[in-house]
Design an enzyme around this catalytic site. Structure first.
Site: not given
Ligand code: PGA
Length: 252
Positions: A92, A163
């Site tokens: 992440h 992401e």
């Molecule tokens: P968010 O986070 O939906 O709050 O933008 C997504 C993530 O970091 O997995």
């Protein structure tokens, strides 16, 4: 079947809040048709596993690249598995920002698959400023380095979450567009094919994450070609998380 995964981060800081999310999600998850995953902070995992039953899979938000030893604050794959988790998020951007390297992540992926986890591997560019498509190279490099040494057989236990860092969290500029998402899903699949062969690569779900919510969920899952969503904030609001699962059911 679409995948709706919730990364609770440290937003959920009490057993009671966790219970409320699981209760709301379970009602929807029991209707079937969507793979629902929640990733609570470590101390909540056994409790959430008991509450969730079979309709929701539970995951860790990270784990150690080491099997055992003097690693204060780390949690081993073995203990995470024993706590009832079946999924783990790795790489992440919030962990990468604290110094986790692609090499650490590659070791974690290998260990996690060996321990029997499904892995959600996160990749995503930091920004899209000032270059022409340089972000593609950034995502490719992360993907290849984070999967170094990972076998095609292990690919069966893999999900990739695209992401873009600029779209994550309260500092987000905006969510990516479904078009941004679709292009990156194709790009990621192309590189997975090179790594694992086409058959294995096409079975790897590619999720989208970054300001995904109940208003844009359907467009990422349709126009955006995402096989699922990795939600942060939206997964910690019980009604919102439940309604995203409901929307995903309708897309089967
Ligand atoms: P968010 O986070 O939906 O709050 O933008 C997504 C993530 O970091 O997995």
């Amino acid at each position: 079947m679409k995948i709706i995964a919730g990364n609770w981060k440290m937003f959920v800081d009490s057993f009671r809040d966790g219970e409320e999310i699981v209760r709301a999600a379970k009602k929807e998850a029991l209707r079937g048709g969507t793979r629902v995953i929640v990733c609570p902070p470590f101390p909540l995992i056994p409790h959430v596993v008991r509450l969730a039953g079979k309709s929701i899979a539970v995951g860790g938000q990270t784990m150690s690249p080491e099997e055992k030893g003097a690693w204060t604050g780390d949690v081993s794959a073995g203990l995470l598995k024993e706590s009832g988790a079946r999924v783990v998020i790795l790489g992440h951007s919030e962990c990468r920002a604290r110094g986790e390297t692609d090499a650490d992540i590659a070791r974690k992926v290998t260990l996690a698959v060996k321990a029997g986890f499904s892995v959600i591997l996160c990749v995503g560019e930091k920004s899209r400023d000032g270059d022409e498509g340089g972000y593609y190279a950034e995502v490719r490099d992360q993907l290849l380095a984070s999967l170094a040494g990972v076998s095609s057989r292990a690919a069966a236990h893999l999900m990739i979450a695209y992401e873009p860092v600029w779209a994550i969290g309260t500092q987000a500029i905006r969510a990516a567009s479904p078009q941004d998402c679709r292009e990156m899903v194709v790009f990621i699949r192309k590189h997975l094919s090179t790594l694992f062969g086409q058959r294995a690569a096409f079975r790897v779900p590619v999720l989208y994450g970054g300001s995904a919510d109940d208003r844009n969920a359907v467009s990422f899952l349709t126009e955006g070609s995402a096989d699922g969503l990795l939600l942060g904030r939206a997964s910690t609001i019980p009604e919102r998380f439940a309604s995203i699962i409901r929307l995903a059911h309708s897309l089967l």
